[in-house]
Design a protein around this motif. Structure first.
Motif, PDB file in Angstrom:
ATOM      1  N   ALA A  13       0.829  -1.214   0.000  1.00 46.11           N
ATOM      2  CA  ALA A  13       0.000   0.000   0.000  1.00 46.11           C
ATOM      3  C   ALA A  13       0.857   1.256   0.000  1.00 46.11           C
ATOM      4  N   LEU A  14       0.337   2.287  -0.662  1.00 51.05           N
ATOM      5  CA  LEU A  14       1.005   3.585  -0.702  1.00 51.05           C
ATOM      6  C   LEU A  14       0.828   4.292   0.637  1.00 51.05           C
ATOM      7  N   LEU A  15       1.944   4.808   1.189  1.00 43.60           N
ATOM      8  CA  LEU A  15       1.899   5.505   2.477  1.00 43.60           C
ATOM      9  C   LEU A  15       1.953   7.018   2.330  1.00 43.60           C
ATOM     10  N   SER A  16       2.799   7.515   1.447  1.00 44.90           N
ATOM     11  CA  SER A  16       2.932   8.963   1.288  1.00 44.90           C
ATOM     12  C   SER A  16       3.612   9.271  -0.034  1.00 44.90           C
ATOM     13  N   THR A  17       3.369  10.492  -0.526  1.00 46.12           N
ATOM     14  CA  THR A  17       4.030  10.973  -1.734  1.00 46.12           C
ATOM     15  C   THR A  17       4.847  12.211  -1.391  1.00 46.12           C
ATOM     16  N   HIS A  18       5.959  12.389  -2.097  1.00 46.32           N
ATOM     17  CA  HIS A  18       6.902  13.479  -1.800  1.00 46.32           C
ATOM     18  C   HIS A  18       7.325  14.141  -3.111  1.00 46.32           C
ATOM     19  N   PRO A  19       6.597  15.169  -3.544  1.00 45.07           N
ATOM     20  CA  PRO A  19       6.955  15.861  -4.793  1.00 45.07           C
ATOM     21  C   PRO A  19       8.310  16.549  -4.684  1.00 45.07           C
ATOM     22  N   VAL A  20       8.996  16.615  -5.821  1.00 47.00           N
ATOM     23  CA  VAL A  20      10.272  17.322  -5.918  1.00 47.00           C
ATOM     24  C   VAL A  20      10.017  18.671  -6.588  1.00 47.00           C
ATOM     25  N   ALA A  21      10.462  19.729  -5.951  1.00 43.20           N
ATOM     26  CA  ALA A  21      10.231  21.086  -6.476  1.00 43.20           C
ATOM     27  C   ALA A  21      11.220  21.377  -7.596  1.00 43.20           C
ATOM     28  N   GLY A  22      10.955  20.798  -8.777  1.00 48.25           N
ATOM     29  CA  GLY A  22      11.843  21.023  -9.914  1.00 48.25           C
ATOM     30  C   GLY A  22      11.908  22.479 -10.331  1.00 48.25           C
ATOM     31  N   GLU A  23      10.802  23.212 -10.151  1.00 47.41           N
ATOM     32  CA  GLU A  23      10.807  24.633 -10.501  1.00 47.41           C
ATOM     33  C   GLU A  23      11.748  25.424  -9.598  1.00 47.41           C
ATOM     34  N   ARG A  24      12.019  24.906  -8.407  1.00 46.11           N
ATOM     35  CA  ARG A  24      12.960  25.587  -7.504  1.00 46.11           C
ATOM     36  C   ARG A  24      14.381  25.493  -8.051  1.00 46.11           C
ATOM     37  N   TYR A  25      14.745  24.334  -8.599  1.00 47.43           N
ATOM     38  CA  TYR A  25      16.035  24.210  -9.272  1.00 47.43           C
ATOM     39  C   TYR A  25      16.126  25.210 -10.418  1.00 47.43           C
ATOM     40  N   LEU A  26      15.054  25.271 -11.214  1.00 45.75           N
ATOM     41  CA  LEU A  26      15.058  26.154 -12.383  1.00 45.75           C
ATOM     42  C   LEU A  26      15.144  27.616 -11.966  1.00 45.75           C
ATOM     43  N   ARG A  27      14.415  27.976 -10.914  1.00 49.69           N
ATOM     44  CA  ARG A  27      14.398  29.370 -10.470  1.00 49.69           C
ATOM     45  C   ARG A  27      15.752  29.806  -9.929  1.00 49.69           C
ATOM     46  N   THR A  28      16.338  28.982  -9.055  1.00 50.37           N
ATOM     47  CA  THR A  28      17.638  29.350  -8.486  1.00 50.37           C
ATOM     48  C   THR A  28      18.742  29.274  -9.535  1.00 50.37           C
ATOM     49  N   GLY A  29      18.666  28.302 -10.441  1.00 50.31           N
ATOM     50  CA  GLY A  29      19.657  28.214 -11.502  1.00 50.31           C
ATOM     51  C   GLY A  29      19.564  29.387 -12.461  1.00 50.31           C
ATOM     52  N   GLY A  30      18.338  29.797 -12.781  1.00 51.21           N
ATOM     53  CA  GLY A  30      18.165  30.949 -13.655  1.00 51.21           C
ATOM     54  C   GLY A  30      18.677  32.228 -13.017  1.00 51.21           C
TER      55      GLY A  30
END
Length: 260
Positions: A13-30
């Motif tokens: 069974a699925l217990l939890s999901t943990h999204p990765v803030a890919g836009e945060r990489y893009l924002r700080t890299g930009g």
């Protein structure tokens, strides 16, 4: 709420999901890339207008590029590899990593090595500027995992509730300690970095004394610019080495203290 498709019947069974803030990489890299390009444009302007400023200050225009470009490369590469829909999922019997067009999954038995400190991300925002920058970049927490099939994942501070992933891994596989070779490199760096710090500091002092004890006519415009650039590179090496040395010491202290 999005429907989560089954990944692997072995995981349970699925217990939890943990999204990765890919836009945060893009924002700080930009932002870092814009900062670096600003330094390039400023340096180009000063080179084409040598009558505006002395050669010593030209090197200062390169500093934003030297500092911003490495951050931009790392963060934008993370953004490229992560995408906008990446997430980790914790299950009863393992975990999964979803990205756009690709899903990988592993059971707890397939975890070969876990290198993480779940408590590392519990502290509030750091007031020290350099460490605070690391938090904004997602470097304040790191969980490196290697699996028996050769796959690797790296969970950092840009992953929602990343310490929960590290805690689950360490709970189910407390025996999955990092390879001894992983700490050998840290010990080598801890021994060599003080020498790099001292050498770069001495070089900066000597060049500064030479530049200020001679006039621009005595040194020459070309040599003066070269010395100024060399000095700013040494300053950057000194700062980066000092920060890395401090961060390694903090990380080693956390590992020595163990779980709290």
């Amino acid at each position: 709420m999005p429907v989560v498709e089954p990944v692997d019947d072995r995981l349970g069974a699925l217990l939890s999901t943990h999204p990765v803030a890919g836009e945060r990489y893009l924002r700080t890299g930009g932002a870092a890339l814009a900062f670096a390009l600003g330094g390039v444009l400023l340096a180009a302007f000063l080179i084409t207008h040598p009558d505006i400023v002395a050669g010593r200050l030209l090197a200062l225009a390169i500093l934003p590029t030297l500092g911003g470009l490495p951050i931009a490369v790392v963060q934008l590469n993370r953004a490229r590899r992560t995408g906008r829909a990446a997430r980790y999922e914790l299950y009863e019997n393992g975990l999964a990593h979803r990205t756009a067009g690709r899903t990988r999954s592993w059971t707890w038995d397939q975890v070969a090595s876990v290198d993480a400190d779940p408590q590392a991300a519990e502290a509030g925002p750091e007031q020290v500027p350099v460490v605070g920058l690391g938090q904004r970049l997602g470097r304040h927490f790191r969980c490196a995992v290697r699996f028996t099939d050769g796959s690797r994942i790296l969970v950092d501070g840009c992953t929602a509730d990343g310490p929960a992933i590290a805690q689950a891994l360490l709970t189910h596989r407390p025996d999955a300690v990092p390879a001894q070779e992983a700490h050998r490199g840290t010990r080598v760096l801890l021994w060599t970095m003080p020498g790099v710090i001292a050498a770069s500091c001495v070089a900066v002092v000597l060049m500064y004394q030479y530049m200020n004890s001679n006039t621009e006519d005595d040194i020459g415009a070309g040599a003066l610019v070269a010395l100024a650039l060399a000095m700013i590179v040494c300053i950057l090496v000194f700062v980066m080495s000092l920060v890395a040395f401090v961060m390694l010491l903090i990380g080693r202290r956390r590992v020595s203290a163990g779980p709290r």
